[in-house]
Design a protein around this motif. Sequence first.
Motif, PDB file in Angstrom:
ATOM      1  N   ILE A 141       0.830  -1.201   0.000  1.00  0.00           N
ATOM      2  CA  ILE A 141       0.000   0.000   0.000  1.00  0.00           C
ATOM      3  C   ILE A 141       0.865   1.251   0.000  1.00  0.00           C
ATOM      4  CG2 ILE A 141      -1.785   1.294   1.240  1.00  0.00           C
ATOM      5  CD1 ILE A 141      -2.827  -1.357   0.309  1.00  0.00           C
ATOM      6  N   LEU A 142       0.555   2.191  -0.889  1.00  0.00           N
ATOM      7  CA  LEU A 142       1.091   3.548  -0.809  1.00  0.00           C
ATOM      8  C   LEU A 142      -0.083   4.442  -0.473  1.00  0.00           C
ATOM      9  CD1 LEU A 142       3.030   5.895  -1.124  1.00  0.00           C
ATOM     10  CD2 LEU A 142       2.757   5.738  -3.618  1.00  0.00           C
ATOM     11  N   TRP A 143      -0.100   4.990   0.740  1.00  0.00           N
ATOM     12  CA  TRP A 143      -1.274   5.688   1.255  1.00  0.00           C
ATOM     13  C   TRP A 143      -0.931   7.142   1.544  1.00  0.00           C
ATOM     14  CZ3 TRP A 143      -4.450   3.717   6.099  1.00  0.00           C
ATOM     15  CH2 TRP A 143      -5.647   4.436   6.190  1.00  0.00           C
ATOM     16  N   VAL A 144      -1.673   8.047   0.908  1.00  0.00           N
ATOM     17  CA  VAL A 144      -1.543   9.478   1.170  1.00  0.00           C
ATOM     18  C   VAL A 144      -2.457   9.832   2.343  1.00  0.00           C
ATOM     19  CG1 VAL A 144      -1.950  11.799   0.269  1.00  0.00           C
ATOM     20  CG2 VAL A 144      -0.967  10.025  -1.209  1.00  0.00           C
ATOM     21  N   ILE A 145      -1.849  10.267   3.443  1.00  0.00           N
ATOM     22  CA  ILE A 145      -2.620  10.630   4.637  1.00  0.00           C
ATOM     23  C   ILE A 145      -2.312  12.081   4.987  1.00  0.00           C
ATOM     24  CG2 ILE A 145      -3.111  10.101   7.047  1.00  0.00           C
ATOM     25  CD1 ILE A 145      -2.255   7.265   6.552  1.00  0.00           C
ATOM     26  N   LEU A 173       1.095   0.539  12.660  1.00  0.00           N
ATOM     27  CA  LEU A 173       2.275   0.917  11.884  1.00  0.00           C
ATOM     28  C   LEU A 173       3.348  -0.165  11.934  1.00  0.00           C
ATOM     29  CD1 LEU A 173       2.547   4.725  12.725  1.00  0.00           C
ATOM     30  CD2 LEU A 173       1.584   3.656  10.690  1.00  0.00           C
ATOM     31  N   ASP A 174       3.490  -0.817  13.069  1.00  0.00           N
ATOM     32  CA  ASP A 174       4.463  -1.904  13.179  1.00  0.00           C
ATOM     33  C   ASP A 174       4.066  -3.081  12.293  1.00  0.00           C
ATOM     34  OD1 ASP A 174       6.021  -0.506  14.988  1.00  0.00           O
ATOM     35  OD2 ASP A 174       4.984  -1.339  16.735  1.00  0.00           O
ATOM     36  N   ARG A 175       2.769  -3.396  12.269  1.00  0.00           N
ATOM     37  CA  ARG A 175       2.303  -4.538  11.477  1.00  0.00           C
ATOM     38  C   ARG A 175       2.396  -4.260   9.971  1.00  0.00           C
ATOM     39  NH1 ARG A 175      -1.985  -4.150  15.203  1.00  0.00           N
ATOM     40  NH2 ARG A 175      -3.453  -3.539  13.544  1.00  0.00           N
ATOM     41  N   MET A 176       2.264  -2.995   9.587  1.00  0.00           N
ATOM     42  CA  MET A 176       2.236  -2.630   8.168  1.00  0.00           C
ATOM     43  C   MET A 176       3.599  -2.201   7.635  1.00  0.00           C
ATOM     44  SD  MET A 176      -0.872  -2.992   6.937  1.00  0.00           S
ATOM     45  CE  MET A 176      -1.103  -1.836   5.583  1.00  0.00           C
ATOM     46  N   GLN A 177       4.575  -2.139   8.508  1.00  0.00           N
ATOM     47  CA  GLN A 177       5.871  -1.582   8.140  1.00  0.00           C
ATOM     48  C   GLN A 177       6.497  -2.247   6.923  1.00  0.00           C
ATOM     49  OE1 GLN A 177       8.776  -1.800  11.276  1.00  0.00           O
ATOM     50  NE2 GLN A 177      10.147  -0.325  10.302  1.00  0.00           N
ATOM     51  N   SER A 178       6.331  -3.559   6.801  1.00  0.00           N
ATOM     52  CA  SER A 178       7.006  -4.298   5.734  1.00  0.00           C
ATOM     53  C   SER A 178       6.349  -4.133   4.359  1.00  0.00           C
ATOM     54  CB  SER A 178       7.063  -5.786   6.084  1.00  0.00           C
ATOM     55  OG  SER A 178       5.749  -6.326   6.169  1.00  0.00           O
ATOM     56  N   ARG A 179       5.102  -3.645   4.306  1.00  0.00           N
ATOM     57  CA  ARG A 179       4.426  -3.576   3.016  1.00  0.00           C
ATOM     58  C   ARG A 179       3.642  -2.292   2.788  1.00  0.00           C
ATOM     59  NH1 ARG A 179      -1.107  -4.733   3.228  1.00  0.00           N
ATOM     60  NH2 ARG A 179      -1.866  -5.759   5.112  1.00  0.00           N
ATOM     61  N   ALA A 180       3.926  -1.245   3.550  1.00  0.00           N
ATOM     62  CA  ALA A 180       3.187   0.001   3.374  1.00  0.00           C
ATOM     63  C   ALA A 180       4.114   1.197   3.415  1.00  0.00           C
ATOM     64  CB  ALA A 180       2.104   0.138   4.440  1.00  0.00           C
ATOM     65  N   CYS A 181       3.739   2.218   2.659  1.00  0.00           N
ATOM     66  CA  CYS A 181       4.443   3.493   2.659  1.00  0.00           C
ATOM     67  C   CYS A 181       3.403   4.583   2.886  1.00  0.00           C
ATOM     68  CB  CYS A 181       5.163   3.703   1.331  1.00  0.00           C
ATOM     69  SG  CYS A 181       6.014   5.289   1.177  1.00  0.00           S
ATOM     70  N   PHE A 182       3.623   5.425   3.881  1.00  0.00           N
ATOM     71  CA  PHE A 182       2.693   6.493   4.215  1.00  0.00           C
ATOM     72  C   PHE A 182       3.351   7.845   3.933  1.00  0.00           C
ATOM     73  CE2 PHE A 182       1.950   2.913   7.110  1.00  0.00           C
ATOM     74  CZ  PHE A 182       0.611   2.647   6.867  1.00  0.00           C
ATOM     75  N   VAL A 183       2.648   8.713   3.208  1.00  0.00           N
ATOM     76  CA  VAL A 183       3.155  10.055   2.929  1.00  0.00           C
ATOM     77  C   VAL A 183       2.021  11.055   3.136  1.00  0.00           C
ATOM     78  CG1 VAL A 183       4.944   9.319   1.307  1.00  0.00           C
ATOM     79  CG2 VAL A 183       2.635   9.810   0.467  1.00  0.00           C
ATOM     80  N   SER A 184       2.378  12.300   3.414  1.00  0.00           N
ATOM     81  CA  SER A 184       1.359  13.335   3.583  1.00  0.00           C
ATOM     82  C   SER A 184       0.836  13.824   2.234  1.00  0.00           C
ATOM     83  CB  SER A 184       1.923  14.512   4.376  1.00  0.00           C
ATOM     84  OG  SER A 184       3.055  15.054   3.728  1.00  0.00           O
TER      85      SER A 184
END
Length: 281
Positions: A125-129, A147-158
Amino acid sequence: DPDDSVFQYFLQCFKLSEDATCTIINTCYEFEKDYVQYIQDSLQKNVLTIGPVLPDWCFYSGKEEPTPSHHFKPNLWTEDHSCLQWLDAQKENSVLYVSLGSVATLELEQFMELALGLELCEQPILWVIRADLIDGKAAVRFPEGYLDRMQSRACFVSWAPQKEVLFHRAVGGFFTHHGWNSTMESMAAGVPMLGWPYFADQMTNARLCVEVWNVGLGFGGDRKRLIGRDEVDEKVRLLMQSTSILREKIGQCKRLIHQGVSEGGSSNLHLKQLLHRICNL
């Protein structure tokens, strides 16, 4: 609702257009010729379709972009380009890009259900938050340990450089609010969509994508209802593992758009006509 302020605003815009010598639309004639012809016949005036209005690199083969600083980017938020490096490390067509635009907000409960649904779907997941994504200006808060559970497969950006993201080889689906720019960019990139419209034209755009053009999926029902994590999971999986029909339709739209902006295409010719009109004012 005829008394709705947004409806009244757009109605006034169309009334003002009656005095125009021509109408300019950010769309592609090859893609929407029936609708464009209807507008032209109704107004009895020339309609110029010059879209999609995108940088020329979007139509290069190989999706290779010149230095981003060469482009004027009128964004409301500062782009975080680090997500492009993260995308470089992902498999082709594996990433779900999630962005609800610059205006839409979510109730905290709905944000939590969305977050948990994106966890269940097991997709990168690439999620714009945005900082103001939560309605009522509450601080963004994730489920405990999320965030710990998703760390390996997610990227969060503003905020993300959306065009570069959608045209990246790793992106295989777009969870979108269905603003027109986002919709056109996704179709030009050949990326199928999962729609979560918020207001104004977005509901119409979403319905067309699902029911007419067959280039995306939606949640259906009352847009104000709470959409649970299981439904988010189900729809994301359907999108990312979408049938060949959905992929074929979005591919057809991409080809039509690229034809329109190519030399001799309708958007190319209409842009030249527009420039000729301006130069001869």
